[in-house]
Scaffold this active site. Structure first.
Site, mmCIF file in Angstrom:
data_model
loop_
_atom_site.group_PDB
_atom_site.id
_atom_site.type_symbol
_atom_site.label_atom_id
_atom_site.label_comp_id
_atom_site.label_asym_id
_atom_site.label_seq_id
_atom_site.Cartn_x
_atom_site.Cartn_y
_atom_site.Cartn_z
ATOM 1 C CB THR A 554 -0.854 0.064 1.287
ATOM 2 O OG1 THR A 554 0.002 0.406 2.388
ATOM 3 C CG2 THR A 554 -1.531 -1.256 1.579
ATOM 4 C CE LYS A 578 8.632 6.803 -3.122
ATOM 5 N NZ LYS A 578 7.713 5.980 -3.845
ATOM 6 C CB VAL A 608 15.142 3.663 -4.407
ATOM 7 C CG1 VAL A 608 15.921 4.529 -5.396
ATOM 8 C CG2 VAL A 608 15.042 4.348 -3.055
ATOM 9 C CG LEU A 612 15.733 -0.503 -11.843
ATOM 10 C CD1 LEU A 612 16.181 0.930 -12.135
ATOM 11 C CD2 LEU A 612 16.218 -1.446 -12.942
ATOM 12 N N GLY A 663 -1.105 6.890 -15.663
ATOM 13 C CA GLY A 663 -0.747 6.264 -14.382
ATOM 14 C C GLY A 663 0.696 6.470 -13.969
ATOM 15 C CG ASP A 677 7.906 9.948 -5.363
ATOM 16 O OD1 ASP A 677 7.492 9.368 -4.338
ATOM 17 O OD2 ASP A 677 8.254 9.351 -6.399
ATOM 18 C CE LYS A 681 10.859 6.991 -6.107
ATOM 19 N NZ LYS A 681 10.499 7.092 -7.513
#
Ligand code: ADP
Ligand code: ASP
Ligand code: MG
Length: 814
Positions: A554, A578, A608, A612, A663, A677, A681
């Site tokens: 979530t 996060k 992050v 990856l 999206g 955002d 990160k």
């Protein structure tokens, strides 16, 4: 001659009794057979219940009696549909006797051990009679002999001790002249030398059979039951348990003493000296190999043979500084317990002699405390020792194996396995013979302990991971599908048995201790119970499964607030959310510390760059001794999309709208466009590099217009993008004039971090970054000039789900 014993389930229904008769018929073709039978399954408990009800003036004893009667009548009628009148007459008269006894108990309000033995004896009396008569009806050469005429004991009611001298002679004499092919003996029951009815203790029919087998020195004793042998551990609690083919007498004795109910502990003793093997077989699967208990242990090299457990244990602790000086302390202690007929299951004493711990049956704990406190009354008054401490609600688990002594590190492995699963050990006992290592633990942890120990010592091949997923939206759904698809591969190639035990969305939640069926999870979830975050946590905790992992898919702050609770229960946390990692530094540290303290992994690779391997790589660099000097990165798929599509022919407002529609942005695009955002990160990467930093410490140079920055609502924000189109066009024109691409860059240099829009010249690794790709460049002591670069899709449901999946597998591989 052979002795076979059939337990409660084996004679628990007409169908099973038919199987028993079939087995006996086959055996009798090769010679005489002695068959010891238990009461019909559950009848001993029911007799005791009726007795206690009668004693307590509870009229329900009549109903219980009625049930006992019905069960027997049904079996008689099913076994002998055409010829049952004489059996029914005798059984009826026995039941009348039973009813009179119960009435007597009701009348005098008392159920003494002596009466109790008389009462429970009806169970075996009835079963042996019915079976013998049915066999005769079918033309078999069968006779019932009352074992009370043969087995003679002292008057220690409910668990009488056998007088082997008289008993052995009785048995030999009787069988010398017995002519029948099949002799049916009631198990469990005996007579005292004074002629009173006694019993050999609960589960004692096994013992009856062993006594007879030893007296006649038969070639083999067979114990027929409802499982295919003595299992590596209790099969009711551990699905992966399997039958042990060969086991030594000592090992079998230890396992049964420590709770393996399949064999009544005293059973081994009579046959041990005579070297008579005990074969445990399954009445319901007569062809299964079963277990052979003997001295010829062909797989004795295995250090741990089995794991068993005893529940309802109380731990008595005696301590006090004056204990060393008290003469005959241990003698007085153990004599007191012996006088009270209290069996001590486990003893541990610290070498300082300042304290001694005893494990006893919970039912005996109060009597033990009263008696011991009384015996040491003076010493307690003089404060030489403290009044005894009683802890209840405990269990003992024990590893058993003759060969453990030749292998180092078994106990270390046992305790670290328990510790890793947050199972608290209250006391430890290891006999000098090292055939048994026992630990006292909380009763609630028994199932988990047996399962993890079984996995550790018997299924070294596979590791079970139990996953609880919250949030099955876009990414969560992909994750479940990926798990479903890879389950078989993981089992075969990585030896990981990955099961989803709990699933929740914001509306409903479901749990299945055996693993949710992934073919039907959606329909099951739709019908699930109402979801709450606390409810999900409580259920996960209550299931108390080993290697549990909570997965947060979530973006919810309240979910993130519960991580600490999970970690404190040694439940691992895998989060793509996060919020926790970018929250206040203290909270981030706390979660890291809890993860270490409770041995519960906390992984958040997808925080992050989606799937990856950025955080994992960073962690590996640091773990191997490298130091991060600088991080240069493009970490926003949304901003990349926006600036890759912003050109002479498009309007900034329209591009942002398009990104939202596809999206690529958060529902509130300001979170992306303001740089928050990305700041979160780079904050996480800085923290993982070992730097103490908060979000406010990150320098954020906005590229938005004044109006955009100040907008109160999303609509206002979009309006500002239109109104200030010129501002954005300027940014674009400048970059174009300089032959640069616009990239939103996050940097971390010498302990400082910043985010902002940059003009990237041709030739720079960021220049050609396409679509929503991310790129991270790590400059480290080992990579000072040429950075380590990680690049690829940094957004999307599938890659994010696979990043979460990798975190789960990472836990499985550790
Ligand atoms: P019976 O009535 O045939 O004497 P019991 O109920 O006394 O049977 O013993 C068999 C049961 O023992 C099994 O059904 C199983 O639940 C339990 N059990 C506990 N530990 C073990 C073990 N290690 N191996 C096999 N069975 C076990
Ligand atoms: N019927 C007795 C009991 O249930 C003895 C036995 O089954 O072994 O304990
Ligand atoms: Mg039994």
């Amino acid at each position: 001659m052979k002795v076979l014993k059939f337990g409660g389930t084996s004679v628990g229904s007409s169908k099973n009794i038919n199987s028993v008769m079939q087995i006996l018929d086959n055996y009798s073709k090769d010679g005489a057979v002695i068959c010891v039978v238990s009461a019909v399954g559950g009848i001993t408990d029911k007799l005791l219940r009726a007795g206690n009800q009668a004693k307590n003036k509870d009229n329900d004893f009549i109903n219980t009696f009625g049930i006992i009667k019905d069960i027997h009548f049904e079996i008689i009628n099913e076994l002998n549909p055409d010829n049952n009148s004489s059996i029914l007459t005798t059984v009826e008269s026995k039941l009348n006797e039973l009813k009179s006894l119960l009435d007597g108990i009701y009348l005098i309000n008392e159920l003494s051990p002596k009466t109790s033995d008389k009462l429970v004896g009806f169970g075996e009396a009835l079963s042996s009679f019915i079976i013998a008569e049915t066999m005769k009806n079918r033309g078999l050469s069968a006779e019932r002999k009352n074992s009370q005429d043969l087995i003679i004991t002292n008057s220690n009611f409910t668990k009488a001790e056998v007088n082997f001298g008289i008993t052995n002679n009785n048995i030999k004499d009787y069988f010398k002249s017995a002519n029948q092919q099949i002799t049916i003996l009631p198990g469990f029951v005996a007579h005292s030398t004074l002629g009173e009815q006694t019993t050999l203790g609960r589960g004692g029919s096994d013992y009856t059979a062993a006594i007879v087998a030893a007296a006649l020195q038969v070639e083999q004793l067979e114990i027929w039951t409802d499982v295919s042998g003595m299992f590596t551990t209790n099969p009711e609690l551990v699905k992966q348990a399997y039958p042990i083919q060969n086991i030594s007498y000592q090992e079998a004795m230890e396992l049964s003493h420590f709770g393996a109910k399949v064999l009544y502990p005293p059973t081994v003793q009579p046959v041990l000296d005579l070297n008579i093997p005990i074969h445990i077989k399954n009445t319901l699967q007569p062809h299964a190999v079963g277990t052979i208990i003997s001295n010829d242990d062909t797989n004795g090299f295995k250090p741990v043979k089995g794991i068993s457990n005893i529940n309802n244990i109380a731990l008595l602790t005696l301590q006090g500084s004056g204990m060393i000086g008290i003469p005959g302390f241990s003698k007085r202690l153990f004599e007191t317990l012996a006088q009270e007929k209290i069996n001590v299951v486990l003893i541990t004493q610290a070498s300082s002699e300042h304290s001694i711990c005893l494990g006893v049956d919970e039912n005996d704990s109060e009597a033990a405390k009263t008696a011991i406190d009384l015996v040491f009354e003076n010493e307690i008054a003089l404060h030489k020792i403290d009044p005894i401490i009683v802890e209840t609600g405990l269990s003992i688990i024990a590893l058993v194996g003759d060969n453990m002594k030749n292998h180092q590190g078994i106990s270390g492995k046992m305790f670290s396995t328990l510790g890793k699963n947050n199972i608290n050990i209250r006391a430890i006992a290891q006999g000098a013979s090292e055939k048994n290592i026992s630990a006292v633990i909380d009763k609630k942890d028994v199932k988990k302990a047996l399962n993890t120990l079984h996995e550790q010592f018997f299924e070294t091949q596979t590791k079970q991971l139990n996953v609880f997923i919250t949030g099955v939206g876009n990414v969560g759904e992909r994750l479940v599908e990926q798990i479903k698809q890879q389950k078989k591969y993981l089992k075969e190639n990585l030896k990981i048995n990955l099961r989803i035990i709990g699933l929740s969305n914001s509306r409903t939640m479901i749990f299945d201790e055996d693993g949710i069926d992934l073919k039907t999870w959606k329909t099951q979830l739709a019908k699930g119970e109402k979801a709450t975050l606390e409810g999900f946590f409580e259920n996960t905790k209550a299931l108390n499964l080993r290697n549990s992992i909570f997965v947060d898919v979530t973006a919810n702050k309240n979910v993130a607030n519960l991580y600490a609770n999970y970690l404190r229960e040694s439940i691992g946390v895998v989060a793509c959310n996060k919020i926790a990692c970018s929250s206040d530094y203290e909270n981030y540290r706390l979660l890291k510390r809890l993860s270490l303290k409770y041995n519960a992994p906390y992984l958040f690779e997808t925080n992050v760059g989606a799937g990856l391997p950025i955080i994992d790589t960073l962690n590996n660099l640091i773990a191997s001794g490298d130091k991060i000097t600088s991080i240069q990165a493009v970490l926003s798929g949304s901003l990349n999309f926006v600036f890759n599509n912003f050109n002479d022919d498009t309007k900034f407002h329209d591009v942002v709208k398009l990104a939202a529609a596809e999206g690529y942005t958060e529902p509130d695009p300001r979170i992306d466009l303001s740089g928050v955002d990305v700041a979160r990160k780079i904050l996480i990467l800085a923290r993982e590099s070992g730097v103490e930093m908060n979000l406010e410490d990150i320098e954020n140079t906005p590229f938005l217009s004044e109006l955009g920055l100040k907008s109160d609502t999303v609509d206002d924000f979009y309006q500002s993008l239109s109104d200030d189109e010129a501002h954005y066009q300027n940014i674009y024109s400048s970059a174009k004039a300089n032959h640069c691409q616009l990239k939103y860059v996050a940097q971390f240099n010498n302990g400082k971090a910043s985010v902002g829009l940059h003009e990237i010249p041709e030739g720079h690794p960021f220049y050609n970054l396409e679509g929503s790709d991310n790129i991270v460049m790590f400059y480290t002591q080992r990579y000072p000039e040429q950075p380590m670069i990680i690049k690829g899709a940094g957004a999307g449901a599938d890659v994010t789900a696979s990043g979460i999946f990798s975190d789960i597998i990472r836990i499985g591989n550790n």
